[in-house]
Each structure stands twice: as C-alpha cells, then as structure tokens.
Design an enzyme around this catalytic site. Structure first.
Site, PDB file in Angstrom:
ATOM      1  N   HIS A 135       3.535  38.478  38.189  1.00 35.60           N
ATOM      2  CA  HIS A 135       4.366  37.746  39.138  1.00 35.60           C
ATOM      3  C   HIS A 135       3.715  37.727  40.522  1.00 35.60           C
ATOM      4  CE1 HIS A 135       8.528  36.857  40.898  1.00 35.60           C
ATOM      5  NE2 HIS A 135       7.881  37.312  41.953  1.00 35.60           N
ATOM      6  N   GLU A 136       3.246  38.902  40.967  1.00 38.12           N
ATOM      7  CA  GLU A 136       2.610  38.973  42.280  1.00 38.12           C
ATOM      8  C   GLU A 136       1.309  38.189  42.318  1.00 38.12           C
ATOM      9  OE1 GLU A 136       4.266  39.896  44.659  1.00 38.12           O
ATOM     10  OE2 GLU A 136       5.835  40.870  43.504  1.00 38.12           O
ATOM     11  N   HIS A 139       1.908  34.556  42.820  1.00 44.27           N
ATOM     12  CA  HIS A 139       2.136  34.236  44.229  1.00 44.27           C
ATOM     13  C   HIS A 139       0.813  34.034  44.966  1.00 44.27           C
ATOM     14  CE1 HIS A 139       6.411  34.403  44.621  1.00 44.27           C
ATOM     15  NE2 HIS A 139       6.522  35.660  44.264  1.00 44.27           N
ATOM     16  N   HIS A 145       9.076  30.938  44.171  1.00 45.78           N
ATOM     17  CA  HIS A 145      10.069  31.260  43.143  1.00 45.78           C
ATOM     18  C   HIS A 145      10.726  30.034  42.505  1.00 45.78           C
ATOM     19  CE1 HIS A 145      10.305  35.346  45.215  1.00 45.78           C
ATOM     20  NE2 HIS A 145       9.783  35.534  44.024  1.00 45.78           N
ATOM     21  N   TYR A 194      14.224  34.718  39.477  1.00 47.11           N
ATOM     22  CA  TYR A 194      15.004  35.936  39.675  1.00 47.11           C
ATOM     23  C   TYR A 194      15.968  36.154  38.514  1.00 47.11           C
ATOM     24  CZ  TYR A 194      14.015  36.972  44.638  1.00 47.11           C
ATOM     25  OH  TYR A 194      13.452  37.330  45.827  1.00 47.11           O
TER      26      TYR A 194
END
Length: 238
Positions: A135-136, A139, A145, A194
C-alpha cells in the site's frame, strides 16, 4: 479478482505535514492534495522515469530493521516486479530514492516522486503485513486512496456522524483536475481502499457500501487487486 499473497497506508503529499494513527497501525500524512483519491496523479513530473521498458526506483532499507522485516519489504517489492514494469533497485548514488525506515508514528509515504531522499515510514509494531507495505509503495508511485475518488459517492456512503473528531479530512475527495482513474472501475478490492470502520468513534461504519455484499471487500491488505495492477501498468505504460 485478487492476486492473493501467502504471507500474507499514508500518503501522498508534496511535503509531509503530520501523521495521525488510523486503523490497523497505519497512519496518513496530509499535504497539498489533502487526504484523498482513487487512483493516479496527473502531474507527470511526480512520476518516476521509465528507461526502456522498466521503471527503476532506487531505495535503501534502514539497518534498524531485522532480517525478517527486511525480507518482507523485499517480498512486497517483488510483487511489483512480478505484475508490473516497476523495479525497486538498491540505491547506488542516485539523488532521488526511497528511504524505507522505521518511525514511531505509523505507516506513511509521500505521493509519487518528490525529489531527494523520500521517507517511507514503516513502524515496527503495526506496519509489517505484506499488503500494508505494498500500500505504501503504491503511494510512492503516485496513487492515492480509492475511497476518496471524485465520484466515490456513487459506490459508498460516508457516515460522518461515526467519524472520530478531527478525522473527517481522511474522507475528503479529490478533483478530477488532479487525478485520473485510467478508465478503470471503482475498486472495492483495491489495496488502496480504507476498511469500513476506519477512524470510527463508536464501532459503526464510517464507509458503507450500498450493496451489503460488498462491505467485507473493502480494506483488504492481502495483495493486489486486478484493478491495482491495471492502474499501475496504465500510469507507467507497462
């Protein structure tokens, strides 16, 4: 369809302003674009350069990580190598690179390539699941998101009455002037979505899917969705 990983957040700013804790040990930073977004940044200067058929992104991993933690970071990078043209490569003397290091304030990254050493924070207690590290890294490629997509209200309901005080900006939406979804559909299965109870103050849903059957799909941190792979490959013309 998800590409599941057997061992199987954050974000995205021009400059790191501050971090706040979120679900499952993640944290987010805030900056120029706010806390938002479905897919990819349109500003091509914030993307990593492609050389031939591959996009090589230099990185260093802090010596403060254990051998098992280091292995999980490399395993996360390998998922990009398998499904995309992204290649995370150990830094030699490059000026722009990812500095993957532990901090005490969660898991977070900046958005895309910002220049110079670029912190990817992985707190030892809370960030070490393969999907969270992936996920990081997503980014750092220039993606934000899913749940803050500019047309997300067609797919999910944000229940503001259930959100913690001071955390409503975690649910802002982006402008289509700054971000694109690369002609891919809204992705409940994305690593960038999320969980339904993120930042809740009362045990109730902060993000609610209109179809109850989709509720348990959001917030997974197991591996790429097929849409994640399509968007990465589209952004970088893989």
């Amino acid at each position: 369809m998800k590409f599941l990983i057997l061992q199987v957040f954050v974000i995205y700013t021009c400059s790191l302003i501050y971090s706040t804790p979120i679900e499952d040990g993640e944290s987010e930073s805030v900056g120029e674009y706010g806390r938002d977004g479905r897919t990819g940044i349109l500003n091509t200067t914030r993307r990593w350069s492609k050389n031939g058929n591959l996009v090589r992104i230099p990185y260093v991993i802090s010596s403060e990580f254990s051998s098992s933690e280091r292995k999980m970071i490399i395993d996360a990078e390998d998922q990009f190598h398998e499904y995309t043209c992204i290649r995370f490569v150990p830094r030699t003397n490059e000026v722009d690179f990812l500095n993957i290091a532990p901090t005490d304030d969660g898991c977070y990254s900046k958005l895309g390539r910002v220049g110079g050493p670029q912190l990817v924070s992985l707190q030892k207690n809370g960030c070490f699941k393969l999907g969270i590290i992936m996920h990081e890294l997503i980014h750092t490629l220039g993606f934000v998101h899913m749940h803050s997509d500019y047309d997300r209200d067609r797919y999910v309901r944000i229940n503001e009455e259930n959100i913690q005080d001071g955390a409503k900006d975690q649910f802002n939406v982006v402008s289509s002037l700054n971000f694109t979804h690369f002609n891919t559909p809204y992705d409940y299965d994305s690593l960038m979505h999320y969980d339904g109870k993120a930042f809740n103050k009362n045990g109730k849903y902060t993000i609610e899917t209109y179809n109850p059957a989709d509720q348990n799909r959001i917030g997974q941190r197991e591996g790429f969705s097929s849409g994640d792979i399509r968007r990465i490959n589209a952004m970088y013309n893989c």
